[in-house]
Design an enzyme around this catalytic site. Structure first.
Site, PDB file in Angstrom:
ATOM      1  CB  CYS A 102      -0.938  -0.004   1.200  1.00 51.22           C
ATOM      2  SG  CYS A 102      -2.092  -1.375   1.133  1.00 51.22           S
TER       3      CYS A 102
ATOM      4  CG  HIS B  81      -2.953   3.181   2.792  1.00 53.47           C
ATOM      5  ND1 HIS B  81      -3.482   2.981   1.527  1.00 53.47           N
ATOM      6  CD2 HIS B  81      -3.018   1.977   3.432  1.00 53.47           C
ATOM      7  CE1 HIS B  81      -3.832   1.709   1.415  1.00 53.47           C
ATOM      8  NE2 HIS B  81      -3.574   1.082   2.543  1.00 53.47           N
TER       9      HIS B  81
ATOM     10  CG  ASN C  57      -6.501  -0.885   1.445  1.00 55.57           C
ATOM     11  OD1 ASN C  57      -5.915  -0.329   0.517  1.00 55.57           O
ATOM     12  ND2 ASN C  57      -5.879  -1.510   2.425  1.00 55.57           N
TER      13      ASN C  57
HETATM   14  O1  UT7 Z   1      -3.497  -1.695   3.707  1.00 55.95           O
HETATM   15  C1  UT7 Z   1      -2.620  -2.669   4.182  1.00 55.95           C
HETATM   16  C2  UT7 Z   1      -2.555  -2.644   5.628  1.00 55.95           C
HETATM   17  N1  UT7 Z   1      -3.738  -3.255   6.191  1.00 55.95           N
HETATM   18  C3  UT7 Z   1      -4.301  -2.699   7.244  1.00 55.95           C
HETATM   19  O2  UT7 Z   1      -3.934  -1.630   7.679  1.00 55.95           O
HETATM   20  C4  UT7 Z   1      -5.425  -3.490   7.925  1.00 55.95           C
HETATM   21  C5  UT7 Z   1      -5.199  -3.494   9.416  1.00 55.95           C
HETATM   22  N2  UT7 Z   1      -6.204  -4.288  10.136  1.00 55.95           N
HETATM   23  C6  UT7 Z   1      -7.483  -3.912  10.259  1.00 55.95           C
HETATM   24  O3  UT7 Z   1      -7.908  -2.922   9.663  1.00 55.95           O
HETATM   25  C7  UT7 Z   1      -8.377  -4.686  11.196  1.00 55.95           C
HETATM   26  O4  UT7 Z   1      -7.593  -5.542  12.002  1.00 55.95           O
HETATM   27  C8  UT7 Z   1      -9.472  -5.532  10.468  1.00 55.95           C
HETATM   28  C9  UT7 Z   1     -10.474  -4.612   9.837  1.00 55.95           C
HETATM   29  C10 UT7 Z   1      -8.846  -6.432   9.441  1.00 55.95           C
HETATM   30  C11 UT7 Z   1     -10.219  -6.392  11.492  1.00 55.95           C
HETATM   31  O5  UT7 Z   1     -10.743  -5.584  12.535  1.00 55.95           O
HETATM   32  P1  UT7 Z   1     -10.456  -5.949  14.071  1.00 55.95           P
HETATM   33  O6  UT7 Z   1     -11.137  -4.925  14.867  1.00 55.95           O
HETATM   34  O7  UT7 Z   1      -8.971  -6.081  14.247  1.00 55.95           O
HETATM   35  O8  UT7 Z   1     -11.207  -7.315  14.221  1.00 55.95           O
HETATM   36  P2  UT7 Z   1     -10.620  -8.725  14.725  1.00 55.95           P
HETATM   37  O9  UT7 Z   1      -9.846  -9.361  13.625  1.00 55.95           O
HETATM   38  O10 UT7 Z   1      -9.993  -8.553  16.043  1.00 55.95           O
HETATM   39  O11 UT7 Z   1     -11.946  -9.534  14.926  1.00 55.95           O
HETATM   40  C12 UT7 Z   1     -12.888  -9.181  15.977  1.00 55.95           C
HETATM   41  C13 UT7 Z   1     -14.081 -10.091  15.856  1.00 55.95           C
HETATM   42  C14 UT7 Z   1     -13.716 -11.572  15.722  1.00 55.95           C
HETATM   43  O12 UT7 Z   1     -14.713 -12.337  16.403  1.00 55.95           O
HETATM   44  P3  UT7 Z   1     -14.419 -12.942  17.853  1.00 55.95           P
HETATM   45  O13 UT7 Z   1     -13.213 -13.822  17.699  1.00 55.95           O
HETATM   46  O14 UT7 Z   1     -14.150 -11.742  18.734  1.00 55.95           O
HETATM   47  O15 UT7 Z   1     -15.670 -13.663  18.176  1.00 55.95           O
HETATM   48  C15 UT7 Z   1     -13.843 -11.824  14.251  1.00 55.95           C
HETATM   49  O16 UT7 Z   1     -14.133 -13.171  13.958  1.00 55.95           O
HETATM   50  O17 UT7 Z   1     -14.825  -9.768  14.678  1.00 55.95           O
HETATM   51  C16 UT7 Z   1     -15.015 -10.941  13.889  1.00 55.95           C
HETATM   52  N3  UT7 Z   1     -15.037 -10.536  12.494  1.00 55.95           N
HETATM   53  C17 UT7 Z   1     -16.149 -10.142  11.875  1.00 55.95           C
HETATM   54  N4  UT7 Z   1     -17.415 -10.016  12.287  1.00 55.95           N
HETATM   55  C18 UT7 Z   1     -18.319  -9.564  11.399  1.00 55.95           C
HETATM   56  C19 UT7 Z   1     -13.979 -10.480  11.635  1.00 55.95           C
HETATM   57  N5  UT7 Z   1     -14.412 -10.033  10.439  1.00 55.95           N
HETATM   58  C20 UT7 Z   1     -15.750  -9.817  10.561  1.00 55.95           C
HETATM   59  C21 UT7 Z   1     -16.743  -9.355   9.680  1.00 55.95           C
HETATM   60  N6  UT7 Z   1     -18.016  -9.246  10.133  1.00 55.95           N
HETATM   61  N7  UT7 Z   1     -16.473  -9.001   8.406  1.00 55.95           N
END
Ligand code: UT7
Length: 330
Positions: A113, A253, A283
């Site tokens: 990115c 970004h 993104n």
């Molecule tokens: O551009 C390149 C660089 N990339 C980035 O900068 C991305 C950086 N990361 C992020 O933006 C975030 O980590 C994500 C958007 C990818 C994920 O958000 P998060 O707040 O870190 O969520 P998480 O992975 O900690 O997941 C929290 C919960 C989980 O459930 P449990 O284990 O707490 O029950 C996931 O299974 O949310 C669940 N989850 C979802 N729920 C509904 C994960 N994806 C989804 C979804 N819908 N799409």
């Protein structure tokens, strides 16, 4: 002599993918996506047989037209992408051919990115050397081609688009002032595409195992992104003595609304000083920065203090301080 951006073009495909449509594909919902990522829609390139160069070509043709530049005048074209049309040749070569650019050398840069920022830095140095006079920098990514639409952790994030800027020399005060770029290859563990490269060429097994899609450990990437993008942006402000009220625009970004907000907070700036269009495009990897400049172009004035900031796969990150060079309304 300084390098200035003298025009911007962009292209996003017509087809939209909404949160409600995603909710019919995987277990997710609009509320989760809006609160955790901040994306409402993404543009998806559905045209069969077309890749990143299709979008890059359109962005390039627009910037050539807007700046009254003939393709023959271009000295070099750099394309930032992680979704090249083919493993080789470079997508930059394909864009140059399609746009009628015949007197230039062209090549790709893969810096996740941060690709557009790395490419803009490269182009600026070409210009500052005095050897080259017109360099095109393109960010083009068809992220839908490597997004797993059965993986709810990644599929809401990405979209397709391209943006392009023309970089030229100027003897004035405006232009690229400084940049701070960095990478740390350890980050590859947390964000990569498992197969399709020379380590693991494509096989039936790699396809069955969904290894040609984005693999991302979201939380680890999130922590790095917040700290690195915010740190490098505040370091740039300190280095040049830019007070928060003196910054006209932060162009971050667009990976996650929460990362953008954390970066702005650390820099002590208000939301109305930040270009944000993640809600509409998601993104788009190498295209996020030029797509912002394109949408905000009419509001940009000569001398505006702008910081571009990125974080992405590699890991790669960085910030660039530039003073805008033209009245975007004209
Ligand atoms: O551009 C390149 C660089 N990339 C980035 O900068 C991305 C950086 N990361 C992020 O933006 C975030 O980590 C994500 C958007 C990818 C994920 O958000 P998060 O707040 O870190 O969520 P998480 O992975 O900690 O997941 C929290 C919960 C989980 O459930 P449990 O284990 O707490 O029950 C996931 O299974 O949310 C669940 N989850 C979802 N729920 C509904 C994960 N994806 C989804 C979804 N819908 N799409």
């Amino acid at each position: 002599m300084k390098a200035v951006i003298s025009g911007v073009g962009a292209y996003a495909p017509e087809d939209l993918l909404t949160n409600d449509e995603l909710a019919r594909m995987v277990e997710t919902n609009d509320e989760w996506i809006m609160s955790r990522i901040g994306i409402k829609t993404r543009h998806i390139l559905k045209k069969k047989g077309e890749g990143s160069s299709y979008m890059g070509e359109k962005a390039v043709k627009e910037v050539l037209e807007k700046t009254n530049t003939s393709p023959n005048e271009i000295d070099a074209l750099i394309c930032a992408t992680v979704t090249p049309d083919h493993v080789f040749p470079a997508t930059a070569n394909i864009i140059s051919d399609k746009a009628g650019i015949k007197n230039a050398f062209s090549f790709d840069i893969n810096a996740g990115c941060s690709g557009f920022l790395y490419s803009l830095e490269t182009a600026s140095k070409f210009i500052e050397s005095g050897k080259y006079h017109k360099v095109l920098v393109v960010g083009a990514d068809k992220m839908s081609s490597i997004t797993d639409y059965t993986d709810r952790a990644t599929c809401p994030i990405f979209g397709d688009a391209a943006g392009a800027v023309l970089v030229e020399p100027s003897n004035g005060e405006n232009g690229v002032i400084d940049s701070m770029l960095q990478s740390d290859g350890l980050g590859r563990m947390h964000l990569h595409q498992k197969a399709g490269g020379s380590v693991k060429p494509a096989t039936h097994e790699t396809v069955d195992a969904h290894e040609h899609y984005i693999y991302q450990e979201g939380q680890a990437v999130f922590k790095w992104a917040v700290s690195k993008m915010a740190d490098v942006s505040t370091d740039m402000m300190k280095k040049h003595g830019i007070a928060p009220e003196d910054l006209d625009w932060l162009v971050p970004h667009q990976a996650n609304m929460r990362i953008i907000e954390a970066t702005a907070k650390r820099m002590g700036i208000n939301r109305d000083q930040v270009m944000i269009n993640i809600q509409k495009y998601g993104n788009t990897t190498a295209a996020t920065l030029p797509l912002c400049l394109y949408e905000w172009e009419e509001r940009l004035k000569p001398g505006d203090n702008i910081i571009l900031a990125t974080f992405g796969a590699g890991f790669t990150w960085g910030a660039m301080y530039l003073k805008w060079a033209y009245n975007g309304k004209e």
